[in-house]
Design an enzyme around this catalytic site. Structure first.
Site, PDB file in Angstrom:
ATOM      1  CD  GLU A 230      -3.639  -6.046   2.578  1.00 34.42           C
ATOM      2  OE1 GLU A 230      -4.736  -5.000   3.565  1.00 34.42           O
ATOM      3  OE2 GLU A 230      -2.754  -5.802   2.479  1.00 34.42           O
TER       4      GLU A 230
ATOM      5  CD  GLU B  57      -2.945  -0.367   2.236  1.00 40.35           C
ATOM      6  OE1 GLU B  57      -3.244   0.179   3.105  1.00 40.35           O
ATOM      7  OE2 GLU B  57      -4.102  -1.531   1.946  1.00 40.35           O
TER       8      GLU B  57
END
Ligand code: P53
Length: 476
Positions: free
Chosen positions: A373, A179
């Site tokens: 995810e 991320e």
């Protein structure tokens, strides 16, 4: 015939800093999260570490986490029982380079991962490896300023090179930074940044991000030199930003907010800072210091695939006064969307948003995608007979998988799907155990009590059926 191809990588995802524990075992150095407490007390150090890091807290959830460090064999066996084809996990940088600036790796740390790879191989589960999942050594944050310091690129390259040399034979899909855009929201764990009030925050964050981008490209280069079959991915905290209303100012605000996440992927996938970045940096008072050769490094070493997390879409207004109403305390803030329900942690649930997001990302980059995810963090109740009826989680996942398959039908190439926290782990945002994502329940509470025993939730059996049918049977 299923919509997904036979080699589709079904599985789950975890990260070292939230699962392993063993925080000081076998020579490991401190991770950034090892200084963070759980619950309300976590917010200040997470968002504003310079003020709060020197405090002593009663309890540090990452020190033992779910003790994956000692229990991974049992856990991987359970993943295999569900039929996992892949497990996404991260390697703990301070396990391999305890301070980060050593020249030689910690062999005991590598030995742990040797065992993990062996066990995955035994069960035929493919490892998907993240090099840096919120896990820059704390020592580098404290003594060098984390990723703001250009030297961290070299430290990272020492670490990455050790891993590529040792594990290229066993790993095909690598992810450089988890991320990468979260450095703007949680700069402490995202970039090892301990920002002072007097700092120009944007300057520090974007300069640090530049160093991460250069490091990611250099790692791609080295990975290919060591083994040309290595596949390197970037990783985006995704979730399309919608305009709050059809007012054109809201639409433009949503465009700008989306660029706040895409800017990094534009660099990693297209190889250069996008045109809009010039004005954006000027407005923010940011001026990125580059070294000669940086532009070429970024241009010549772009990623092979785009991996991302998706939990929710977001809403943005063109009116600053309205944007003040965003959900507080969540690292990825959003206005309330009246069409969506939210979890107990205020995360809005938008399965169609996954299809929207997949199409947007693919339209932009035309590279294969990988959902690494997705999931629902909720409280679970264990019944006296040991059963856990997590229908809410099954519903969330089933609706998201349905939309994922729609996106594949739209023509988006997708490598795989690894749901987040396939076994309950410590939450990154709140440090809690009770915010659970798993198919497997772990007996442990927010204060660290519990046997750490594992048990299968209803979603365990449901996911097994999903994998077995290659996504054809989502019923529950
Ligand atoms: P937790 C916020 C918003 C979106 C993604 O988050 C985030 C966060 C951090 O809180 O991070 C990713 O545990 C991250 C994982 C994290 C997961 O989302 O706060 O890659 O490490 O656990 C879920 O519920």
């Amino acid at each position: 015939m299923s919509v997904l191809n036979k080699s589709f990588l079904w599985g789950g995802a975890i990260a070292a800093n939230q699962a392993e524990g063993g925080y000081d075992k076998d020579g490991k150095g401190l991770s950034l999260v090892d200084l963070l407490p759980a619950g309300e007390a976590r917010k200040e150090p997470l968002f504003n570490p310079s003020k709060a890091l020197n405090q002593d807290f009663d309890y540090y959830p990452s020190h033992q986490s779910i003790d994956f460090y000692h229990r991974y064999e049992e856990d991987i066996k359970l993943f295999a029982e569900m039929g996992f084809k892949a497990l996404r996990f991260s390697i703990s940088w301070p396990r391999i380079f305890p301070n980060g600036d050593e020249t030689e790796p910690n062999e005991a740390g590598l030995a742990f991962y040797d065992g993990l790879f062996d066990t995955l191989e035994k069960y035929g589960i493919e490892p998907i490896v993240t090099l840096n999942h919120f896990d820059t050594p704390y020592y580098l944050a404290k003594h060098y300023g984390g990723w703001y310091n250009r030297k961290t690129i070299d430290f990272f390259m020492n670490y990455a090179t050790v891993l590529f040399e040792r594990y290229s034979r066993r790993v095909k899909y690598w992810i450089t930074h988890n991320e990468i855009n979260m450095i703007l929201h949680i700069p402490y764990i995202g970039g090892g940044l301990i920002i002072e009030d007097t700092d120009n925050k944007n300057q520090v964050m974007y300069q640090a991000a530049h160093h991460q981008l250069v490091a990611s490209s250099l790692a791609t280069k080295v990975a290919k030199e060591i083994d040309e079959t290595n596949q390197i991915g970037c990783m985006l905290a995704a979730g399309d930003v919608y305009p709050n209303t059809s007012h054109p100012n809201d639409v433009m605000a949503a465009v700008s907010k989306n660029r706040e996440q895409y800017i990094f992927i534009d660099v990693q996938s297209r190889g250069e800072y996008p045109n809009y970045s010039k004005r954006m940096f000027k407005d923010l008072g940011v001026s990125i210091k580059k070294e000669i050769g940086d532009d070429e490094i970024l241009k010549q070493n772009t990623v092979d695939y785009i991996s991302f997390s998706y939990y929710s879409s977001r809403l943005e207004s063109g009116d600053d006064a309205i944007n003040k109403n965003k959900t507080a305390g969540n690292a990825f803030a959003s206005l309330k969307n009246p069409y969506l329900e939210a979890s107990n942690w205020g995360w809005q649930i938008d399965p169609v948003g996954l299809r929207v997001t997949m199409n947007q990302i693919y339209d932009r980059y035309q590279k294969p995608l990988f959902i690494v995810e997705n999931g629902l963090g909720e409280m679970d109740e264990i019944n006296e007979d040991g059963t856990i009826h997590d229908t809410y989680r099954i519903k969330y996942l089933s609706e998201h998988l349905e939309q994922m398959i729609e996106a594949v039908k739209d023509g988006v190439p997708l490598i795989g799907y690894t749901s987040w926290g396939c076994i309950d782990i410590v939450s990154a945002g709140s440090g809690e155990m009770k915010k659970r994502y798993g198919f497997i329940y772990v007996d442990r509470d927010n204060k660290g009590n519990g046997s750490l025993n594992r048990s299968r939730k209803d979603s365990f059996y449901w996911y097994k059926q999903v994998i077995q049918s290659n996504g054809e049977n989502l019923t529950y």
